[in-house]
Design a protein around this motif. Structure first.
Motif, mmCIF file in Angstrom:
data_model
loop_
_atom_site.group_PDB
_atom_site.id
_atom_site.type_symbol
_atom_site.label_atom_id
_atom_site.label_comp_id
_atom_site.label_asym_id
_atom_site.label_seq_id
_atom_site.Cartn_x
_atom_site.Cartn_y
_atom_site.Cartn_z
ATOM 1 N N LEU A 1 -77.700 -53.549 -32.607
ATOM 2 C CA LEU A 1 -76.362 -53.213 -33.095
ATOM 3 C C LEU A 1 -75.288 -53.782 -32.174
ATOM 4 O O LEU A 1 -74.494 -54.614 -32.588
ATOM 5 C CB LEU A 1 -76.202 -51.698 -33.220
ATOM 6 C CG LEU A 1 -74.812 -51.201 -33.655
ATOM 7 C CD1 LEU A 1 -74.511 -51.644 -35.091
ATOM 8 C CD2 LEU A 1 -74.720 -49.677 -33.544
ATOM 9 N N ARG A 2 -75.287 -53.322 -30.932
ATOM 10 C CA ARG A 2 -74.221 -53.724 -30.004
ATOM 11 C C ARG A 2 -74.202 -55.226 -29.754
ATOM 12 O O ARG A 2 -73.130 -55.791 -29.483
ATOM 13 C CB ARG A 2 -74.364 -52.994 -28.673
ATOM 14 C CG ARG A 2 -74.012 -51.512 -28.715
ATOM 15 C CD ARG A 2 -74.076 -50.896 -27.333
ATOM 16 N NE ARG A 2 -73.143 -51.518 -26.424
ATOM 17 C CZ ARG A 2 -73.454 -51.918 -25.191
ATOM 18 N NH1 ARG A 2 -74.686 -51.786 -24.736
ATOM 19 N NH2 ARG A 2 -72.539 -52.485 -24.421
ATOM 20 N N ASN A 3 -75.338 -55.877 -29.827
ATOM 21 C CA ASN A 3 -75.375 -57.324 -29.577
ATOM 22 C C ASN A 3 -74.678 -58.120 -30.672
ATOM 23 O O ASN A 3 -74.265 -59.263 -30.436
ATOM 24 C CB ASN A 3 -76.817 -57.808 -29.461
ATOM 25 C CG ASN A 3 -77.493 -57.294 -28.206
ATOM 26 O OD1 ASN A 3 -76.824 -56.922 -27.251
ATOM 27 N ND2 ASN A 3 -78.813 -57.267 -28.201
ATOM 28 N N LEU A 4 -74.550 -57.541 -31.859
ATOM 29 C CA LEU A 4 -73.969 -58.261 -32.987
ATOM 30 C C LEU A 4 -72.602 -57.732 -33.406
ATOM 31 O O LEU A 4 -71.692 -58.514 -33.682
ATOM 32 C CB LEU A 4 -74.917 -58.199 -34.190
ATOM 33 C CG LEU A 4 -76.250 -58.955 -34.083
ATOM 34 C CD1 LEU A 4 -77.092 -58.702 -35.325
ATOM 35 C CD2 LEU A 4 -75.997 -60.436 -33.888
ATOM 36 N N VAL A 5 -72.453 -56.412 -33.476
ATOM 37 C CA VAL A 5 -71.260 -55.798 -34.081
ATOM 38 C C VAL A 5 -70.254 -55.407 -33.011
ATOM 39 O O VAL A 5 -70.591 -54.684 -32.068
ATOM 40 C CB VAL A 5 -71.643 -54.560 -34.912
ATOM 41 C CG1 VAL A 5 -70.404 -53.915 -35.521
ATOM 42 C CG2 VAL A 5 -72.629 -54.951 -36.010
ATOM 43 N N ARG A 6 -69.016 -55.861 -33.178
ATOM 44 C CA ARG A 6 -67.974 -55.503 -32.216
ATOM 45 C C ARG A 6 -67.067 -54.385 -32.711
ATOM 46 O O ARG A 6 -66.562 -53.589 -31.929
ATOM 47 C CB ARG A 6 -67.116 -56.722 -31.865
ATOM 48 C CG ARG A 6 -66.204 -57.221 -32.981
ATOM 49 C CD ARG A 6 -65.321 -58.369 -32.516
ATOM 50 N NE ARG A 6 -64.334 -58.741 -33.533
ATOM 51 C CZ ARG A 6 -63.142 -58.195 -33.635
ATOM 52 N NH1 ARG A 6 -62.752 -57.241 -32.789
ATOM 53 N NH2 ARG A 6 -62.297 -58.583 -34.586
ATOM 54 N N ARG A 7 -66.880 -54.295 -34.059
ATOM 55 C CA ARG A 7 -65.940 -53.311 -34.577
ATOM 56 C C ARG A 7 -66.321 -52.905 -35.995
ATOM 57 O O ARG A 7 -66.874 -53.704 -36.756
ATOM 58 C CB ARG A 7 -64.519 -53.885 -34.581
ATOM 59 C CG ARG A 7 -63.434 -52.861 -34.933
ATOM 60 C CD ARG A 7 -62.045 -53.452 -34.677
ATOM 61 N NE ARG A 7 -61.646 -54.375 -35.715
ATOM 62 C CZ ARG A 7 -60.506 -54.262 -36.428
ATOM 63 N NH1 ARG A 7 -59.666 -53.266 -36.185
ATOM 64 N NH2 ARG A 7 -60.207 -55.151 -37.344
ATOM 65 N N VAL A 8 -66.000 -51.643 -36.334
ATOM 66 C CA VAL A 8 -66.216 -51.123 -37.681
ATOM 67 C C VAL A 8 -64.899 -50.563 -38.188
ATOM 68 O O VAL A 8 -64.233 -49.789 -37.490
ATOM 69 C CB VAL A 8 -67.285 -50.008 -37.697
ATOM 70 C CG1 VAL A 8 -67.462 -49.456 -39.111
ATOM 71 C CG2 VAL A 8 -68.616 -50.532 -37.158
ATOM 72 N N VAL A 9 -64.507 -50.978 -39.404
ATOM 73 C CA VAL A 9 -63.257 -50.497 -40.000
ATOM 74 C C VAL A 9 -63.532 -50.056 -41.431
ATOM 75 O O VAL A 9 -64.521 -50.463 -42.050
ATOM 76 C CB VAL A 9 -62.159 -51.582 -39.983
ATOM 77 C CG1 VAL A 9 -61.802 -51.978 -38.563
ATOM 78 C CG2 VAL A 9 -62.595 -52.809 -40.786
ATOM 79 N N THR A 10 -62.646 -49.233 -41.960
ATOM 80 C CA THR A 10 -62.766 -48.790 -43.347
ATOM 81 C C THR A 10 -61.469 -49.054 -44.092
ATOM 82 O O THR A 10 -60.387 -49.149 -43.480
ATOM 83 C CB THR A 10 -63.099 -47.290 -43.433
ATOM 84 O OG1 THR A 10 -62.120 -46.548 -42.687
ATOM 85 C CG2 THR A 10 -64.481 -47.000 -42.893
ATOM 86 N N ALA A 11 -61.586 -49.179 -45.404
ATOM 87 C CA ALA A 11 -60.421 -49.370 -46.266
ATOM 88 C C ALA A 11 -60.642 -48.598 -47.555
ATOM 89 O O ALA A 11 -61.740 -48.635 -48.123
ATOM 90 C CB ALA A 11 -60.206 -50.854 -46.560
ATOM 91 N N HIS A 12 -59.601 -47.910 -47.999
ATOM 92 C CA HIS A 12 -59.688 -47.113 -49.223
ATOM 93 C C HIS A 12 -58.642 -47.619 -50.220
ATOM 94 O O HIS A 12 -57.463 -47.696 -49.895
ATOM 95 C CB HIS A 12 -59.457 -45.634 -48.926
ATOM 96 C CG HIS A 12 -60.459 -45.047 -47.979
ATOM 97 N ND1 HIS A 12 -61.594 -44.405 -48.409
ATOM 98 C CD2 HIS A 12 -60.500 -45.024 -46.622
ATOM 99 C CE1 HIS A 12 -62.289 -43.997 -47.357
ATOM 100 N NE2 HIS A 12 -61.650 -44.357 -46.255
ATOM 101 N N ASP A 13 -59.083 -47.964 -51.405
ATOM 102 C CA ASP A 13 -58.189 -48.444 -52.454
ATOM 103 C C ASP A 13 -57.956 -47.299 -53.445
ATOM 104 O O ASP A 13 -58.860 -46.940 -54.208
ATOM 105 C CB ASP A 13 -58.802 -49.645 -53.173
ATOM 106 C CG ASP A 13 -57.809 -50.354 -54.082
ATOM 107 O OD1 ASP A 13 -57.000 -49.652 -54.736
ATOM 108 O OD2 ASP A 13 -57.846 -51.596 -54.147
ATOM 109 N N VAL A 14 -56.774 -46.728 -53.405
ATOM 110 C CA VAL A 14 -56.484 -45.581 -54.269
ATOM 111 C C VAL A 14 -56.380 -45.983 -55.732
ATOM 112 O O VAL A 14 -56.537 -45.143 -56.632
ATOM 113 C CB VAL A 14 -55.172 -44.894 -53.822
ATOM 114 C CG1 VAL A 14 -55.324 -44.327 -52.426
ATOM 115 C CG2 VAL A 14 -53.989 -45.866 -53.871
ATOM 116 N N VAL A 15 -56.109 -47.249 -56.003
ATOM 117 C CA VAL A 15 -55.977 -47.712 -57.384
ATOM 118 C C VAL A 15 -57.349 -47.816 -58.047
ATOM 119 O O VAL A 15 -57.586 -47.289 -59.130
ATOM 120 C CB VAL A 15 -55.243 -49.065 -57.444
ATOM 121 C CG1 VAL A 15 -55.189 -49.566 -58.891
ATOM 122 C CG2 VAL A 15 -53.840 -48.933 -56.874
ATOM 123 N N THR A 16 -58.269 -48.505 -57.369
ATOM 124 C CA THR A 16 -59.604 -48.704 -57.938
ATOM 125 C C THR A 16 -60.565 -47.570 -57.578
ATOM 126 O O THR A 16 -61.619 -47.426 -58.198
ATOM 127 C CB THR A 16 -60.205 -50.029 -57.442
ATOM 128 O OG1 THR A 16 -60.339 -49.973 -56.009
ATOM 129 C CG2 THR A 16 -59.306 -51.197 -57.822
#
Length: 250
Positions: A166-181
């Motif tokens: 995990l740590r060797n590949l991934v630097r950041r995790v983010v989320t996004a929420h679309d209230v329309v869809t």
């Protein structure tokens, strides 16, 4: 009269016998052996491990049947060691498995620093910078709202199961929420530039991550430096999952 006395004597003897049985069972079920297995990755947790063993040894003499999980957890007092599991082997043996807690995640706090968490998402301590002392590298930054924190930890667990790291590949995790869809996306950003996007990450996330890995294995070295792998679900309940690579720069 003699019959009455015999009944009293019989009752007293029965009480004495019952007391002896209870005492005998209590002695028989007293903890005499405490075996501790320690799973470790470095020597950073050695002091906490030794202190935990000393406290676990103090359980000797306690009734094995009455020992509960909370009693064992209370003996493990340290930021770098946690209880993985335990087993009571009657009549007198307690087996405990401890594991070194490995710092994996960072989450920005209100003080301008970072709260550090282990692989299970359990808080360890806070730091001013996102740097792991074990290897002087950053932890995976969970740049998500508190309400998405548990889901991010869970999905990172699925990532580790599929990719083996995990740590060797991934630097950041983010989320996004679309209230329309009404869709919600979780994006895992690689150090290389590649992104993994899990669409509707609250549904079949394990299957979607497995599909991501299958798609990742088909990419050439150049593709692993850019673009995104999207994982989505289809069908009435979204259980038919698939992943596809999008090469466009974002």
């Amino acid at each position: 009269m003699n019959g009455y006395i015999r009944k009293i004597v019989t009752a007293v003897l029965a009480l004495i016998f019952l007391t002896a049985v209870i005492v005998g069972v209590g002695v028989m079920l007293s903890v005499r052996n405490v075996n501790v297995e320690y799973i470790f990755y470095s020597d950073r947790g050695d002091a906490d491990y030794r202190a935990s063993v000393e406290r676990l040894e103090a359980l000797k003499g306690e009734n094995l049947a009455s020992i509960e999980e909370g009693d064992i957890i209370s003996c493990v007092d340290g930021s770098l060691v946690t209880v993985v599991g335990y087993e009571k082997i009657f009549p007198c043996t307690l087996n405990v498995v401890l594991r070194e807690r490995v710092e994996v995640f960072a989450h920005a706090n209100a003080s301008g620093g970072y709260d550090m968490f282990d692989s299970r998402g359990e808080y360890m301590y806070s730091r001013r910078q996102n740097i792991n002392d074990a290897d002087a590298s950053p932890d995976v930054l969970l740049d998500v709202e508190d309400t998405d924190f548990a889901a991010a930890v869970e999905i990172c667990g699925y990532f580790r199961e599929s990719f083996g790291t995990l740590r060797n590949l991934v630097r950041r995790v983010v989320t996004a929420h679309d209230v329309v869809t009404g869709t919600a996306e979780m994006t895992l950003e690689f150090y290389s530039g590649l992104k993994v996007v899990i669409v509707d990450y609250d549904e079949y996330a394990d299957k979607k991550m497995a599909a991501v890995y299958d798609e990742y294995k088909t990419l050439d070295d150049g593709q692993k430096l850019r673009g995104s792998i999207y994982a989505v679900g289809s069908g009435e309940d979204g259980s038919d999952v698939f992943a596809a690579y999008n090469h466009q720069f974002e």
